[in-house]
Enzyme design. Sequence first.
Site, PDB file in Angstrom:
ATOM      1  CG  HIS A  61      84.233  52.719  67.591  1.00  0.00           C
ATOM      2  ND1 HIS A  61      84.977  54.421  69.404  1.00  0.00           N
ATOM      3  CD2 HIS A  61      84.018  51.823  68.433  1.00  0.00           C
ATOM      4  CE1 HIS A  61      84.637  52.592  70.381  1.00  0.00           C
ATOM      5  NE2 HIS A  61      84.281  51.825  69.981  1.00  0.00           N
ATOM      6  CG  HIS A  96      85.173  47.009  67.605  1.00  0.00           C
ATOM      7  ND1 HIS A  96      83.866  47.400  67.343  1.00  0.00           N
ATOM      8  CD2 HIS A  96      85.719  47.894  68.198  1.00  0.00           C
ATOM      9  CE1 HIS A  96      83.759  48.166  68.602  1.00  0.00           C
ATOM     10  NE2 HIS A  96      84.353  48.830  68.510  1.00  0.00           N
ATOM     11  CD  GLU A 134      80.871  51.454  69.874  1.00  0.00           C
ATOM     12  OE1 GLU A 134      80.394  50.489  69.228  1.00  0.00           O
ATOM     13  OE2 GLU A 134      81.048  51.712  71.271  1.00  0.00           O
TER      14      GLU A 134
END
Length: 351
Positions: free
Chosen positions: A179, A105, A317
Amino acid sequence: MIKQTIFGTTKDGKEVKEYTVENANGMSFSAIEFGAVIRKVFTKDKNGEIADVVLGFDSVQDYENDDTYLGAVVGRYANRIGNATFTLNGVEYKLDKNDNGNTLHGGIDGYDKRVWASESFADEKGEGVKFMLVSEDGDQSYPGKLEIAVKYTLTNDNELILEYTGMSDKDTICNLTNHSYFNLAGHDSGDVLNQLIWLNSDFITEADEQSITTGKLIDVKGTPMDFTTETAIGDRIDADYYQIKFGAGYDHNWVIKGYEKGKMNFIATLRDKASGRKMEVYTDLPGVQVYSGNFLKARIPGKNQAKYTRRTGVCFETQYYPDSINKPEFPSPILKAGEEYKTTTIYKFIV
Ligand code: GLA
């Protein structure tokens, strides 16, 4: 209707605004400048009862301390980059190793930990809030000054539209996603194992023990990864299957059927039988990481002291495939200098 309030202040003394947007049907969402987090989504069930169907926190400090990306936009590159390394135009870039020697991420100081600028808006589609962020050249070790925006629009068809735009002054890579953890029985209702998923996908990208894609696709037929017919999350989540073991449950990228750059596809549904709530997911991206909250452990109490233990929420996601920058056979996450990054994902709520 849009309401703006002050949600809190970061440890560095930055004020964080919150926006709450309500449509004509009484559906609403709240989002904050910190991480462009979607903090609340209130939807009605079959009896008109309202519940908050996303996991979230009640203070900026909780979001600062969180490591599960609750509701946030992650970037510059969502999901994993193997060995925290990639090469672009002949130059090798070394990123943060924040996940077993890989990058997860974006890196340590992800976009989920930044205070974004914001403005509210109303247009022909609905009302909402736009969050903006400037990520300087070299930020998290990625090349190029990248200016991005994410626009959240609530329509009177109960759609929450997420539109991402961006531009970089140098060639770079860009993979932005949201998310949010959904729990259609309510954020504080316990695990999501009885909720049902359908996915418009016949393949996952195979992952290794560290959740890095191998480059291979796996046909889901006959495996616990097959959601081509609606199936409860819990039915096969602990199956004796190597991919399930690697992810400690579902934490995989499904390859979206019919992907074409710029084309919206209907890719997934999540349904809670008891409340009658259903969510449909649409995107123009090539993949979706379905993550069943296997690593949630209620380290920080959630909204109204809710306990977000293992598998109490599920994420969709939408993204470029994990490690796609190191897998030339996958759709490319490269954003060329001066070209527009533009993707849309829609979460639509029905009963
Ligand atoms: C993503 C990853 C998971 C996990 C969560 C955050 O969904 O795929 O493995 O790291 O983020 O906890």
